[in-house]
Design a protein around this motif. Structure first.
Motif, mmCIF file in Angstrom:
data_model
loop_
_atom_site.group_PDB
_atom_site.id
_atom_site.type_symbol
_atom_site.label_atom_id
_atom_site.label_comp_id
_atom_site.label_asym_id
_atom_site.label_seq_id
_atom_site.Cartn_x
_atom_site.Cartn_y
_atom_site.Cartn_z
ATOM 1 N N PHE A 9 0.839 -1.202 0.000
ATOM 2 C CA PHE A 9 0.000 0.000 0.000
ATOM 3 C C PHE A 9 0.875 1.253 0.000
ATOM 4 O O PHE A 9 0.570 2.248 -0.663
ATOM 5 N N ALA A 10 2.003 1.182 0.718
ATOM 6 C CA ALA A 10 2.890 2.355 0.764
ATOM 7 C C ALA A 10 3.374 2.687 -0.638
ATOM 8 O O ALA A 10 3.264 3.834 -1.097
ATOM 9 N N ILE A 11 3.871 1.678 -1.335
ATOM 10 C CA ILE A 11 4.397 1.935 -2.687
ATOM 11 C C ILE A 11 3.286 2.431 -3.593
ATOM 12 O O ILE A 11 3.432 3.427 -4.313
ATOM 13 N N ALA A 12 2.110 1.781 -3.484
ATOM 14 C CA ALA A 12 0.968 2.237 -4.288
ATOM 15 C C ALA A 12 0.685 3.707 -3.987
ATOM 16 O O ALA A 12 0.506 4.522 -4.889
ATOM 17 N N THR A 13 0.709 4.042 -2.693
ATOM 18 C CA THR A 13 0.459 5.435 -2.301
ATOM 19 C C THR A 13 1.422 6.367 -3.024
ATOM 20 O O THR A 13 1.016 7.342 -3.650
ATOM 21 N N ILE A 14 2.711 6.023 -2.934
ATOM 22 C CA ILE A 14 3.725 6.905 -3.517
ATOM 23 C C ILE A 14 3.465 7.066 -5.011
ATOM 24 O O ILE A 14 3.349 8.187 -5.520
ATOM 25 N N ILE A 15 3.321 5.939 -5.709
ATOM 26 C CA ILE A 15 3.191 6.017 -7.168
ATOM 27 C C ILE A 15 1.904 6.738 -7.549
ATOM 28 O O ILE A 15 1.926 7.748 -8.263
ATOM 29 N N TRP A 16 0.774 6.286 -7.015
ATOM 30 C CA TRP A 16 -0.501 6.912 -7.385
ATOM 31 C C TRP A 16 -0.506 8.382 -6.991
ATOM 32 O O TRP A 16 -1.072 9.220 -7.682
ATOM 33 N N GLY A 17 0.152 8.667 -5.864
ATOM 34 C CA GLY A 17 0.222 10.067 -5.460
ATOM 35 C C GLY A 17 0.835 10.902 -6.558
ATOM 36 O O GLY A 17 0.252 11.890 -7.027
ATOM 37 N N VAL A 18 2.022 10.479 -7.014
ATOM 38 C CA VAL A 18 2.712 11.239 -8.058
ATOM 39 C C VAL A 18 1.851 11.289 -9.319
ATOM 40 O O VAL A 18 1.654 12.350 -9.921
ATOM 41 N N VAL A 19 1.258 10.145 -9.670
ATOM 42 C CA VAL A 19 0.410 10.127 -10.871
ATOM 43 C C VAL A 19 -0.734 11.128 -10.729
ATOM 44 O O VAL A 19 -0.905 12.049 -11.524
ATOM 45 N N GLY A 20 -1.477 10.964 -9.629
ATOM 46 C CA GLY A 20 -2.651 11.817 -9.430
ATOM 47 C C GLY A 20 -2.298 13.294 -9.470
ATOM 48 O O GLY A 20 -2.997 14.099 -10.075
ATOM 49 N N MET A 21 -1.174 13.632 -8.814
ATOM 50 C CA MET A 21 -0.778 15.043 -8.777
ATOM 51 C C MET A 21 -0.338 15.511 -10.152
ATOM 52 O O MET A 21 -0.615 16.643 -10.551
#
Lengths: 705, 55, 806
Positions: free
Chosen positions: A16-28
């Motif tokens: 979940f942490a890695i997903a958070t990081i990646i999706w965060g960057v994507v979403g932003m």
């Protein structure tokens, strides 16, 4: 009964942490993109798939459900296990939960640009995905409650309560709001119409904010802030009061999104009162968070994790102060539909959710990888970029929003509106640019963070299963004095919570008997008639393209609006709107009476404007929709749609579905002929015709005599 | 506005559920101690193992 | 250079005590082996996080800890008393561990199972300073559990009457249920009432309106019948006793509000005031809950039981047998080890008795008792183990009889709070207004009689009165608590307000039990003489001798040898050293040796005679707490009559008069019942008396006085039954604390004025029969919240004096 050795599952947390990081960057990144689209509309709107209207929902869904969602699960899976001194109930469920959620996100990322959208804000995903969400949510909930049952710590820490609240409430909200009638595999109509749809939507919309972006993160705050500061929360008692007060107040804040709309007055005021009362528990929570660090400010100075958290909590305080203020009618009259709101939500999003998430990541990743943070320096740079980013984002938007509104509302001494709407749009250009800069800063920070996280991960090794020990929970023995009706609960907290959920659903469904809804939706204005097949198709294109992201269809009873857009909107006008399209933002003008009164424009105007907005109104930030000229209208769906509408209570004749397409072609023909007069050669079976038909219909009903 | 009935029923039921939760938590003594739990979460039960290994 | 090494002081890694020791293990210094042993134990069990969580969290393990001390825990009967629940491999027991003070304590205590697998689980309650231990009796005995606790520095407090007073302190769950339900119903009723208030016209709501109203009615039932039940009951009992207590008008208001609402709803004439009603109930319950703040870790009403050990070691045909104190019989032989308390009046059988009665009588120095003499219950054996023969059962011992004296039986502070008469006037005025408005409307518009009258009763509900009182006292109690002055309940605060006389005990109150020192009075001793005396005293193990040696050590360092020495146990020492013929011991001892000493001299002194001449005497003194003189002055300036009662000998009198001034009546060698009688005398003269004391000997007086304040140097140490507990170092603040307590009444009066204003507004609407539910619904929370806020604000701002001294 002895000390039991067991292992904490860090793998799921890591995922979940890695997903958070990646999706965060994507979403932003998507966010930055949409921001830039408003600066360079012609360059960055890549129609059809990447027009503003389609990827703005992508941005919101990505940051809310992908970034914040994953962050929330990361935090919950980490803290829940440790708070309950037990491994998650089932690794299988954890894995299903993780991958299921990621699939949903991917599905969203694909379907939204393709234009599969319910056009209900923050609930745009179409019905198959809605069902998937429900299933995964149940998996999550089951896993959580099962863990709670086999816990080794009798006391449920306040954070756990916040998690439970999150699960139960979001489940209910999602179910009630996603009540829709499928038409095709990727098209459904909201079961509710007009005002009712609006009410349900914002009841959901606001509670999504409350129970998806706030309660779980408060839970995380109550766990990770004390941990990071290594001191107990300022007042545990207060935190408990905070929880119970929040639970009983949040549910009803929704209607403040609909002030001055066609929603009945009392419902609006209901929203106001509850929204306002929310300030007390919210600030209680913020103060509790900040005071936890009393006497530890020296720690805050060197500990980057705490820096992030302090800003987060402060941001929470700011937005929970602004929220109640904005829900006051007088203020709302000004701020609503303007870019002020955009600033407000980003204080919450970037500040509260974003900063807290990053803080938690900086604290958590080195721990589960049994290593040191790769670079404190980079982390600090991230912190400052993020903080500056928020300021650069919010300040221009607040200012711009204010200006925008005052321009909308200004009259000349002679009583004319001072500004054309277009002027207000062009005026915003520099501010939109600044906002984009702020976003860019924040994103840069996030990317630096990502590098830092991955470097850290690289230099450590994951403690996939962390050894831990705790004595088994002793059998709940009770001297059976005075049996209580809820004694059985004593031993099983979960069944009754699940049960109460079931009860809610049954209760809800019983009430949701559609006929009931249909009955309660009797048209109050006789002149309001159902849409013609062509208009209906046009409306579906309107929703598909996400026009609601920039255009409202709700004229509020202010002179400035009635002057500009015509008579204010009545509840009765929307009885056939599945879904409602009131919108929440006016980047472009309101369209409620686009086809009527002094706003009425020729088909040709619409045709040209859709093809090349800038050519017609210079400085417009609207994307070009020239592809609608090439795309053929899929008339095969017309009968299905008519039938669907009939089930929803729209009074089409029983056999109308079969005739619908003939009427459709006739009306289309009429428009193409009209266009022909101005030398525009276009076949009638093109999507643009349907859309024009819909636009021309808007607001005409009540003017008919 | 019939839909408001649904929303109210849903909300009241949710609230009712939490009322039960509240009663349960009082009944089972969740509320008896309003300080120690906040201290307890600071303990790392993982650490112990590490120490054990050293020995 | 180990000399330097010795001189350096190091901080104990365990308890943080500064000391000059070399005791160390992996670069960690310890003040004593005790601390080191604890550390090693934790270290072996990987419990060193104990030291990471807080710096030097430990408790000084110094001071011997006798493991036999707990032998009595092997006795079945005693275990019965302590173990709460036992089932196969599980036994639950709760101990009171006053030493709990930090995060580390909690952590260590909850990880005991790592040290001994016999312990299944241990859970602490920080504020109650309790630990609940679940252990496996087949693996570890209760005694071993207690020994383990004591070893790591948390010696549980176990006493006769066991955990009875622990059990008393259960949170009142019923109250929380009521609050929860009231809160739930209130919030939902409020929610469902808004449509009614806010809709422009009834049509807008249509059929929904009834739906809402009926749900409201439904929701209001639990509030009325469950949450509010308390008010009705207390009002009823009040009326049975022929007086209107504050709950009466409240009960009236609630029932009127409800019945009118029901009427309006059923007759479809309105929506009623159900939200106001449930709101009032909710707020008032919160208020009550807030006021019932009790200091969980103290017990205010202990009787002698809690001072005596739970069990004793009895000798039966020379074999040690443990039995519960309660079953101790006359004529039994009891074995007392060092630092054990004499359980009952008994006759001393063996030598070496050195009894410290300071707690019982206020006597300063430990007293030597000769064989065959009577020793009194409550005394503590300081010397080696002794045997005594019980003369009276525990209950009938000299000290315990105090509690049985009838004067103490009557309950205190039951006179009605000053609010109650007010609430009566309030009710009367209220009824008059209601009546007259009824009359008025009967003349003009009969249709408005009922609305007006009921509205008056609804609006003028004295809940604001109640809220003010409960919240203000709640706040004041808290602030006093934060200043280390813990009152038993709100009634105490009202009682303090009436005090005009304050009686002090000396030992342990004005003086400090903790540091005692020896003072020499008499002719100046030459260096040679001092050397001689010292050389003699250091031969004796008698604690007083030791003290003398230490005292002289400060003066002279070197020693000399002596020719001849003989010790007379319980009397003194006779020695010849160099040219000196030294006699040192009790007065009687010197007299018996034909030394003439002035008769004024008496009490616990060690006399010294050299070559047949009385040189002087050593007297044990407790150091006076600092600031006593100022405190006394301030109190006198405030016009309080002060008195001093001491169980000690008048040796100190001169010193005291110097310290406190002449105009304070002082009485010495006053026994417990003398003190009690004295208080009674003062009260008979119409004084309201506050007694400030510590030991058991004050217990009677503390209980008899209008306000009994028990002074203690560690709040966890035993304090006799009292109304309030005050920390020793705070006595000098006494006057400020009293002042603040008096402020409570002032605050309440201020707020009453405010609430009366609210009532006037409400009355305006009510009497003119224009009270819409809306107005009521707005007025109710505004008044309640503003009252609560103001109360908090005032009680905070007034507390600056006692805060600044924290």
């Amino acid at each position: 009964m002895q000390v039991e050795s067991f292992q904490y599952d860090n793998k799921t947390v890591r995922n979940f942490a890695i997903a958070t990081i990646i999706w965060g960057v994507v979403g932003m990144t998507v966010g930055l993109w949409v921001a830039l689209q408003l600066v360079f509309p012609t360059v960055l709107n890549l129609q059809p798939y990447f027009n503003f209207g389609r990827i703005r929902p992508l941005h919101t869904n990505a940051v809310i459900f992908a970034f914040v969602g994953n962050a929330m699960f990361m935090g919950i899976y980490y803290s829940l296990q440790r708070l309950l001194k037990a491994r998650m109930f089932s690794d299988v469920l954890s894995t299903i939960h993780f991958w299921g959620w990621q699939l949903i996100i991917v599905a969203a990322a694909i379907t939204l640009p393709l234009g599969f959208s319910t056009a209900k804000e923050y609930a745009e995903l179409e019905w198959p995905i809605d069902i998937a969400i429900t299933l995964i949510w149940v998996v999550f909930g089951f896993n959580m409650f099962a863990t709670i049952i086999k816990r080794r710590e009798r006391h449920l820490y306040v954070a756990v309560w916040f998690y439970i609240a999150t699960f139960v409430t979001v489940a209910v909200l999602h179910l009630v709001n996603s009540f829709e009638l499928p038409v095709t595999l990727f098209k459904s109509y909201s079961w509710y119409a007009g005002v009712q749809d609006a009410l349900v939507q914002w009841w959901y919309g606001h509670n999504a904010v409350a129970f998806f972006l706030t309660t779980p993160f408060l839970g995380l705050m109550y766990y990770f802030l004390p941990k990071a500061a290594n001191r107990p929360v300022f007042s545990y008692k207060l935190s408990i009061i905070h929880f119970w007060a929040l639970i009983f107040l949040y549910i009803w804040a929704g209607p403040h999104h609909l002030l001055y709309t066609a929603l009945p007055n009392w419902a609006q005021s209901l929203g106001i009162v509850f929204s306002f009362m929310l300030i007390f528990p919210s600030w209680g929570g913020m103060i509790n968070g900040l005071l936890t660090l009393r006497g530890a400010w020296d720690k805050v100075r060197e500990e980057v994790v705490l820096k992030f958290m302090v800003v987060a909590v402060t941001a929470y305080g700011m937005s929970t102060f602004e929220g109640p203020m904005l829900s006051l009618k007088s203020i709302n009259a000004v701020a609503h539909f303007s870019d002020w709101i955009i600033a407000h939500v980003h204080i919450g999003g970037l500040g509260w959710n974003g900063m807290l998430t990053f803080g938690i990541l900086y604290w958590l990743i080195p721990r589960i990888y049994k290593t040191q943070l790769y670079s404190k320096k980079l982390a600090n740079i991230h912190f400052w970029l993020a903080t500056l980013g928020i300021l650069f984002y919010a300040i221009p938007m607040y200012w711009a929003g204010w200006q925008q509104v005052s321009m909308w509302k200004q009259f000349t001494p002679s009583g004319q509106l001072k500004y054309q709407f277009l002027e207000t749009v062009t005026y915003m250009a520099p501010f939109y640019a600044m906002r984009a800069l702020g976003g860019a800063l924040y994103l840069t920070g996030a990317i630096i963070g990502m590098v830092n996280y991955f470097k850290t991960i690289g230099q450590g090794t994951l403690q996939a299963n962390e050894e831990a020990q705790a004595p088994a929970l002793e059998k709940a023995y009770t001297k059976h004095h005075g049996e209580h009706w809820h004694r059985w609960i004593e031993r099983r907290p979960t069944p009754f919570l699940l049960l109460s959920l079931v009860v809610i659903l049954i209760g809800g469904l019983v009430e949701l008997v559609p006929t009931f809804l249909v009955k309660s939706n009797i048209p109050t204005i006789s002149s309001v008639k159902p849409y013609t097949p062509l208009e209906l198709q046009g409306r579906d294109i309107y929703t598909r393209e996400g026009c609601y992201t920039c255009h409202s269809q709700m004229i509020r009873p202010f002179r400035s609006e009635t002057e500009r857009y015509g008579e204010y909107s009545k509840a009765g006008e929307f009885v056939y709107d599945h879904p409602f399209q009131w919108g929440s933002k006016r980047t472009g003008p309101d369209l409620a009476r686009e086809g009527a009164g002094n706003l009425k424009k020729s088909n040709t105007w619409h045709y040209n404007h859709l093809e090349e907005p800038n050519a017609i109104s210079t400085g417009s930030v609207m994307p070009s929709y020239s592809f609608l000229i090439d795309h053929n209208l899929d008339t095969s769906t017309t009968p299905l749609k008519i039938n669907a509408m009939r089930t929803l209570g729209v009074p089409y004749a029983a056999d109308y579905a079969s005739k619908a397409n003939q009427d459709l072609m006739i009306q289309a023909k009429g428009i193409t002929d009209d266009l022909n007069k101005d030398g525009i050669k276009v076949p009638p079976n093109k999507e643009i015709i349907a859309l024009i038909a819909y636009l021309q219909r808007l607001g005409t009903d009540i003017t008919k005599k | 506005m019939g839909v408001i009935v649904i929303l109210i029923i849903a909300s009241v039921l949710v609230a009712g559920g939490f009322l039960l939760a509240f009663l349960w938590s009082v009944k089972t003594g969740q509320m008896d101690d309003d300080y120690t739990p906040s201290v307890r979460i600071l303990f790392e039960d993982e650490l112990i193992i590490k120490k054990k290994e050293i020995l | 250079m180990n000399f330097v090494g010795r001189m350096q002081t190091t901080t104990c890694y365990h308890c943080g005590l500064k000391s000059a020791t070399e005791i160390q293990i992996n670069e960690k210094y310890f003040c004593c082996d005790g601390c080191k042993m604890v550390y090693t134990l934790l270290e072996e069990n990987g419990l060193c996080q104990y030291y990471d969580l807080t710096e030097m969290p430990g408790l000084t393990a110094k001071g011997h800890f006798v493991s036999e001390k707990y032998n009595y825990l092997d006795n079945e009967a005693i275990q019965e008393q302590l173990i709460q629940f036992k089932l196969g491999d599980q036994a639950h027991v709760i101990f009171y561990l006053p030493q709990i003070h930090c995060v580390s304590c909690v952590w260590l205590l909850e990880n005991l199972h790592k040290i001994n697998p016999g312990i299944i689980q241990s859970q602490t309650h920080f504020e109650k300073k309790e630990i609940k231990i679940i252990f496996n009796p087949s693996l570890i005995s209760l005694k071993q559990v207690v020994q383990l606790l004591a070893f790591v520095g948390y010696e549980p407090v176990i006493h006769l009457g066991g955990n009875d007073w622990l059990k008393k302190k259960k949170v009142n769950k019923k109250q929380l249920y009521k609050i929860g339900i009231a809160g739930f119903c209130f919030s939902n009723i409020m929610m469902l009432s808004f449509p009614e208030y806010l809709s422009n016209n009834a049509l807008e709501l249509g059929s929904l309106r009834h739906f809402f109203i009926y749900i409201n009615l439904l929701l209001s039932l639990p509030v009325l019948f469950y949450s509010a039940s308390g008010f009705f009951i207390s009002a009823y009992t009040g009326l049975r006793q022929k007086w209107l207590n504050i709950d009466a008008p409240i009960a009236l208001a609630i029932s009127v509000t409800f019945s009118r609402s029901v009427y309006e709803i059923l007759s479809q004439t309105g929506a009623g005031y159900l939200d106001s009603m449930s709101g009032i109930v909710f707020f008032m319950l919160i208020g009550r809950w807030f006021q019932d703040k009790s200091y969980d870790s103290f017990a205010f009403d202990r009787d002698y039981n809690s001072f005596f050990p739970l069990g004793v070691t009895v000798l039966e045909e020379g074999i040690e047998v443990n039995k519960p104190l309660s079953s101790l019989l006359k004529g039994e032989l009891v074995l007392l080890r060092a630092d054990e308390m004499i359980p009952a009046d008994a006759i001393l059988l063996t030598e070496g008795a050195l009894i410290d009665y300071s707690f019982v009588t206020g006597e300063n120095a430990p007293i030597e008792v000769a064989i065959g003499q009577l020793v009194y219950a409550g005394g503590i054996q300081k010397g080696r183990s002794i045997q005594v023969e019980v003369q009276k059962p525990v209950g009938q011992s000299y000290i315990t009889e105090l509690w049985n004296s009838p004067v103490l039986k009557n309950e205190k502070n039951i006179e009605k709070s000053f609010v109650h008469p007010w609430s009566q006037y309030f009710t009367i005025v209220l009824l008059i207004i209601a009546f007259s408005s009824g009359v008025y409307w009967s003349l003009y518009d009969t249709s408005k009689i009922l609305p007006a009258v009921t509205a008056v009763l609804i609006v003028a509900c004295p809940c604001s009165l109640l809220l003010t009182v409960s919240f203000t006292y709640g706040n004041v109690l808290r602030w006093l608590g934060s200043a280390k002055f813990y009152c038993k309940n709100a009634a105490v605060i009202e009682a303090i307000d009436k005090i005009d006389t304050i009686v002090f005990d000396k030992t342990g109150t004005l003086t400090n039990h903790e540091d005692t020192h020896l003072e020499y009075h008499g002719m100046v001793l030459s260096e040679a003489e001092m050397i001689a005396v010292k050389s003699v005293t250091r031969e004796s193990m008698h604690p007083l001798s030791k003290m003398i040696t230490q005292l002289l050590m400060l003066e002279v360092s070197d020693l000399t040898s002596f020719q001849k020495i003989e010790n007379f146990i319980g009397k003194g020492t006779k020695a010849t050293c160099n040219e000196y013929e030294i006699l040192i011991g009790s007065i009687s001892f010197l007299k018996s040796n034909g030394i003439h000493c002035d008769d004024s001299l008496q009490g616990a002194v060690v006399c010294l005679a050299m070559n047949g001449v009385m040189k002087g005497y050593f007297a044990v003194n407790h150091a006076y707490r600092d600031g006593m003189d100022k405190m006394v002055k301030r109190l006198q300036d405030k016009g309080y009559h002060l008195h001093l009662l001491s169980g000690d000998h008048p040796t100190e009198k001169g010193h005291l008069t110097l310290l406190l001034g002449k105009n304070i009546p002082m009485f010495f060698e006053t026994g417990p019942e003398d003190k009690l009688a004295y208080i009674q005398k003062l009260q008979n003269q119409g004084h309201k008396v506050m007694m400030v004391g510590d030991g058991l000997n004050d217990a009677g007086a503390l209980k008899k006085s209008n306000v009994g304040i028990a002074v203690t140097d560690q709040t966890h140490l035993f304090t006799p039954a009292s109304d309030a507990i005050l920390e020793g170092n705070k006595i000098k603040e006494l006057q400020h604390l009293i002042d603040y307590a008096k402020k409570a009444k002032l605050i309440i009066i201020y707020i009453f004025i405010l609430s009366i204003l609210y009532n006037i507004i409400g009355m305006y609407f009510a009497t003119t029969a224009r009270l819409s539910p809306m107005v009521a619904a707005i007025l109710m929370p505004i008044s309640s919240i503003s009252i609560v806020a103001l109360s908090a604000l005032l009680s905070f701002s007034f507390s600056y004096k006692i805060r600044s001294r924290n």
